[in-house]
Every structure is written in structure tokens, then in C-alpha cells.
Motif scaffolding. Structure first.
Motif, mmCIF file in Angstrom:
data_model
loop_
_atom_site.group_PDB
_atom_site.id
_atom_site.type_symbol
_atom_site.label_atom_id
_atom_site.label_comp_id
_atom_site.label_asym_id
_atom_site.label_seq_id
_atom_site.Cartn_x
_atom_site.Cartn_y
_atom_site.Cartn_z
ATOM 1 N N ALA A 117 0.837 -1.208 0.000
ATOM 2 C CA ALA A 117 0.000 0.000 0.000
ATOM 3 C C ALA A 117 0.869 1.255 0.000
ATOM 4 O O ALA A 117 0.528 2.258 -0.632
ATOM 5 N N ALA A 118 2.009 1.201 0.709
ATOM 6 C CA ALA A 118 2.920 2.352 0.731
ATOM 7 C C ALA A 118 3.516 2.607 -0.643
ATOM 8 O O ALA A 118 3.627 3.756 -1.082
ATOM 9 N N ARG A 119 3.888 1.538 -1.350
ATOM 10 C CA ARG A 119 4.438 1.710 -2.699
ATOM 11 C C ARG A 119 3.385 2.280 -3.648
ATOM 12 O O ARG A 119 3.686 3.118 -4.499
ATOM 13 N N ASP A 120 2.136 1.825 -3.500
ATOM 14 C CA ASP A 120 1.052 2.353 -4.343
ATOM 15 C C ASP A 120 0.824 3.832 -4.045
ATOM 16 O O ASP A 120 0.634 4.632 -4.966
ATOM 17 N N LEU A 121 0.845 4.196 -2.757
ATOM 18 C CA LEU A 121 0.642 5.592 -2.385
ATOM 19 C C LEU A 121 1.783 6.461 -2.900
ATOM 20 O O LEU A 121 1.556 7.552 -3.445
ATOM 21 N N ALA A 122 3.025 5.984 -2.757
ATOM 22 C CA ALA A 122 4.181 6.755 -3.236
ATOM 23 C C ALA A 122 4.113 6.981 -4.740
ATOM 24 O O ALA A 122 4.527 8.035 -5.246
ATOM 25 N N ALA A 123 3.584 5.997 -5.477
ATOM 26 C CA ALA A 123 3.490 6.123 -6.933
ATOM 27 C C ALA A 123 2.507 7.205 -7.351
ATOM 28 O O ALA A 123 2.505 7.626 -8.515
ATOM 29 N N ARG A 124 1.685 7.696 -6.417
ATOM 30 C CA ARG A 124 0.713 8.745 -6.717
ATOM 31 C C ARG A 124 1.197 10.125 -6.268
ATOM 32 O O ARG A 124 0.432 11.089 -6.301
ATOM 33 N N VAL A 125 2.436 10.196 -5.828
ATOM 34 C CA VAL A 125 3.021 11.479 -5.417
ATOM 35 C C VAL A 125 4.098 11.849 -6.426
ATOM 36 O O VAL A 125 5.047 11.091 -6.640
ATOM 37 N N HIS A 126 3.963 13.013 -7.065
ATOM 38 C CA HIS A 126 4.899 13.469 -8.087
ATOM 39 C C HIS A 126 5.447 14.835 -7.683
ATOM 40 O O HIS A 126 4.706 15.687 -7.189
ATOM 41 N N LEU A 127 6.736 15.039 -7.906
ATOM 42 C CA LEU A 127 7.401 16.234 -7.390
ATOM 43 C C LEU A 127 8.216 16.939 -8.459
ATOM 44 O O LEU A 127 8.821 16.294 -9.320
ATOM 45 N N PHE A 128 8.237 18.265 -8.384
ATOM 46 C CA PHE A 128 9.134 19.104 -9.167
ATOM 47 C C PHE A 128 10.274 19.554 -8.248
ATOM 48 O O PHE A 128 10.028 20.030 -7.140
ATOM 49 N N GLY A 129 11.508 19.458 -8.720
ATOM 50 C CA GLY A 129 12.625 20.070 -7.999
ATOM 51 C C GLY A 129 12.939 19.406 -6.678
ATOM 52 O O GLY A 129 12.336 18.415 -6.276
ATOM 53 N N GLU A 130 13.918 19.984 -5.973
ATOM 54 C CA GLU A 130 14.430 19.411 -4.733
ATOM 55 C C GLU A 130 13.776 19.992 -3.489
ATOM 56 O O GLU A 130 13.758 19.375 -2.440
ATOM 57 N N ASP A 131 13.265 21.233 -3.558
ATOM 58 C CA ASP A 131 12.734 21.888 -2.369
ATOM 59 C C ASP A 131 11.373 21.319 -1.996
ATOM 60 O O ASP A 131 10.565 20.965 -2.858
ATOM 61 N N ALA A 132 11.114 21.271 -0.690
ATOM 62 C CA ALA A 132 9.832 20.754 -0.214
ATOM 63 C C ALA A 132 8.738 21.795 -0.408
ATOM 64 O O ALA A 132 8.938 22.966 -0.100
ATOM 65 N N PRO A 133 7.562 21.372 -0.908
ATOM 66 C CA PRO A 133 6.446 22.305 -1.013
ATOM 67 C C PRO A 133 5.935 22.669 0.377
ATOM 68 O O PRO A 133 6.263 22.011 1.360
ATOM 69 N N PRO A 134 5.119 23.724 0.490
ATOM 70 C CA PRO A 134 4.566 24.097 1.790
ATOM 71 C C PRO A 134 3.570 23.057 2.289
ATOM 72 O O PRO A 134 3.178 22.139 1.564
ATOM 73 N N SER A 135 3.135 23.219 3.540
ATOM 74 C CA SER A 135 2.180 22.284 4.120
ATOM 75 C C SER A 135 0.790 22.499 3.525
ATOM 76 O O SER A 135 0.524 23.508 2.868
ATOM 77 N N MET A 136 -0.098 21.528 3.769
ATOM 78 C CA MET A 136 -1.474 21.640 3.293
ATOM 79 C C MET A 136 -2.409 21.228 4.429
ATOM 80 O O MET A 136 -1.979 20.579 5.391
ATOM 81 N N PRO A 137 -3.699 21.583 4.350
ATOM 82 C CA PRO A 137 -4.642 21.189 5.402
ATOM 83 C C PRO A 137 -4.679 19.682 5.604
ATOM 84 O O PRO A 137 -4.509 18.908 4.653
ATOM 85 N N ARG A 138 -4.916 19.254 6.858
ATOM 86 C CA ARG A 138 -4.885 17.836 7.202
ATOM 87 C C ARG A 138 -5.862 17.017 6.371
ATOM 88 O O ARG A 138 -5.555 15.902 5.943
ATOM 89 N N GLU A 139 -7.076 17.561 6.125
ATOM 90 C CA GLU A 139 -8.070 16.801 5.353
ATOM 91 C C GLU A 139 -7.572 16.494 3.949
ATOM 92 O O GLU A 139 -7.894 15.443 3.382
ATOM 93 N N LEU A 140 -6.779 17.403 3.379
ATOM 94 C CA LEU A 140 -6.224 17.166 2.043
ATOM 95 C C LEU A 140 -5.012 16.244 2.121
ATOM 96 O O LEU A 140 -4.813 15.396 1.256
ATOM 97 N N ALA A 141 -4.196 16.429 3.166
ATOM 98 C CA ALA A 141 -3.001 15.595 3.316
ATOM 99 C C ALA A 141 -3.370 14.128 3.496
ATOM 100 O O ALA A 141 -2.634 13.231 3.075
ATOM 101 N N ASP A 142 -4.525 13.864 4.112
ATOM 102 C CA ASP A 142 -4.955 12.481 4.365
ATOM 103 C C ASP A 142 -5.877 11.939 3.273
ATOM 104 O O ASP A 142 -6.408 10.831 3.408
#
Length: 232
Positions: A117-142
Motif C-alpha cells: 500500500a505504501a508503494r502504491d501511495l508513493a506512486a501517486r506522489v509526483h514532485l518538481f525540484g528538490e525543495d519541499a512544497p509548503p504544508s497543506m490542510p490535514r483533510e487534504l493531506a490524508d
């Protein structure tokens, strides 16, 4: 049994009898493969950092150093992906390689279903660049872990807000913003929502139907998108 499952099972078999050895022939019979396959699998585990060593002699075989390995741990899929995101901050430092090795060991120690399940979840996260994006509301993060339809208010560039029901599918992170990729029931297609333009969010009890997320669905016209990995 596929190779990934067999590698996991080999480690757990050696852990269960440690410090006693298991011969390659015994392991081959246990997993219904050839001795050569077992030897290749053990070599792959050793190269990945698993502390397996060979004892010579008639009663010898492969042993696991139990003191230097972890049993299955109770990391959730979300926690594993959070760690992968956090370790990206080590890119460009002398600890990049060891950080990825540590993550691989933790994922290998997870319960099989949780690791998948972790590998499936990671495959749905895509990133630009090296810097971390800002935080987001908990309901969206989950949103992906919870697997529920969301009701959101979404503002366009002019500030006009529309009410939507969406089925979360993935994330895209840029240094400036997070984006939630979702099936939009209002537009009846996949849309990418900038999370700082989401003015309200509520989690419904409805479980959305399963939908795939392809790279071309991300609708990003420029830049190189990197898929988050749990293997480095």
C-alpha cells in the motif's frame, strides 16, 4: 510466490531460526525454487545491506544476524511515504545514500500488505525540484489514505468559488504549491487543484470507485516531474 515476496519470506525464515543456519538446499525446498535461485536471492539481500552470512561445514548454511535487523514494524503506508518525502531534504548531502538505505530497510520490515500500500501511495506522489512544497490542510493531506469523496470549494484565478465533489487520485508538489489530482464530478474528468485555492473541504462517508492515475493525466505542460520512490 513472486520474487519480492520470496525475498521477504527468506529474511523472515532466517530470522525465525536465528542464530541457527538454514542450508541453500533446505531453503530451495521450502520455497520450491532451485538452489541457484536461493543463492541469487541471498546475494541480492546481502548487497542491499541485510546482515546474512554463510557458515561453512556439513551443518552450515545461511544465518541472519538478528541483532542487526528489524522484525515487521507497524509503520502505516502514510508514515512510510512521509519519511520518503522528509528524506528528500538530504539530497545533495553526504547522507543521501545512507538515508535511502535506511528507508529501504524500514519498508522491507513492514507487513507485506502495508508495504504494498505504501508503494502504491508513493506512486501517486509526483514532485518538481528538490525543495519541499509548503504544508497543506490535514483533510487534504490524508485524502489518499482515507479514500473518501471530498466536497470542496475551489477558487479560480479571479476568485470565483465553485463547489465540487472530487475523488482524490494523487499529489503533485512544487516548491511553491501542492496540487491535489482528482476526478472532478462537476467537470467529469481528471483535474489538478492547487491546494491554496481550496477554500473549504469536508470529508464524506462515500468511498470512490478505483481509478488509475497516468503520468499524462497530470496535465503539466513544462518541467520534469519525478515520482516519489521508496527505494531511492
Amino acid at each position: 510466490m513472486n520474487r519480492t515476496d520470496r525475498l521477504y519470506a527468506l529474511v523472515e525464515e532466517l530470522r525465525a531460526v536465528a542464530p541457527r543456519p538454514r542450508s541453500a538446499r533446505w531453503l530451495a525446498g521450502r520455497f520450491e525454487v532451485s538452489v541457484r535461485t536461493v543463492e541469487r536471492d541471498i546475494s541480492a539481500l546481502q548487497q542491499s545491506g541485510t546482515p546474512i552470512y554463510a557458515e561453512a561445514g556439513r551443518t552450515g548454511g545461511y544465518c541472519l544476524d538478528k541483532a542487526r535487523t528489524l522484525p515487521p514494524v507497524n509503520l502505516t503506508p502514510g508514515e512510510a511515504v512521509a519519511m520518503a518525502l522528509a528524506l528528500r531534504q538530504l539530497e545533495g548531502t553526504p547522507f543521501r545514500a545512507t538515508a535511502h538505505t535506511a528507508l529501504r530497510k524500514l519498508v522491507a520490515a513492514m507487513q507485506q500488505d502495508d508495504a504494498a500500500a505504501a508503494r502504491d501511495l508513493a506512486a501517486r506522489v509526483h514532485l518538481f525540484g528538490e525543495d519541499a512544497p509548503p504544508s497543506m490542510p490535514r483533510e487534504l493531506a490524508d485524502a489518499l489514505v482515507a479514500r473518501r469523496v471530498l466536497r470542496i470549494g475551489y477558487g479560480d484565478r479571479e476568485g470565483a468559488v465553485t463547489q465540487r465533489e472530487i475523488e482524490p487520485l494523487g499529489y503533485v508538489g512544487k516548491p511553491e504549491h501542492w496540487y491535489l489530482v482528482a476526478w472532478c464530478r462537476l467537470r467529469e474528468e481528471i483535474r489538478v487543484f492547487r491546494t491554496d485555492r481550496i477554500t473549504s473541504v469536508s470529508v464524506t462517508a462515500e468511498v470512490p470507485p478505483p481509478r488509475s492515475l497516468r503520468r499524462e493525466d497530470l496535465d503539466i505542460p513544462y518541467g520534469v516531474v519525478e515520482q516519489l520512490s521508496l527505494t531511492g
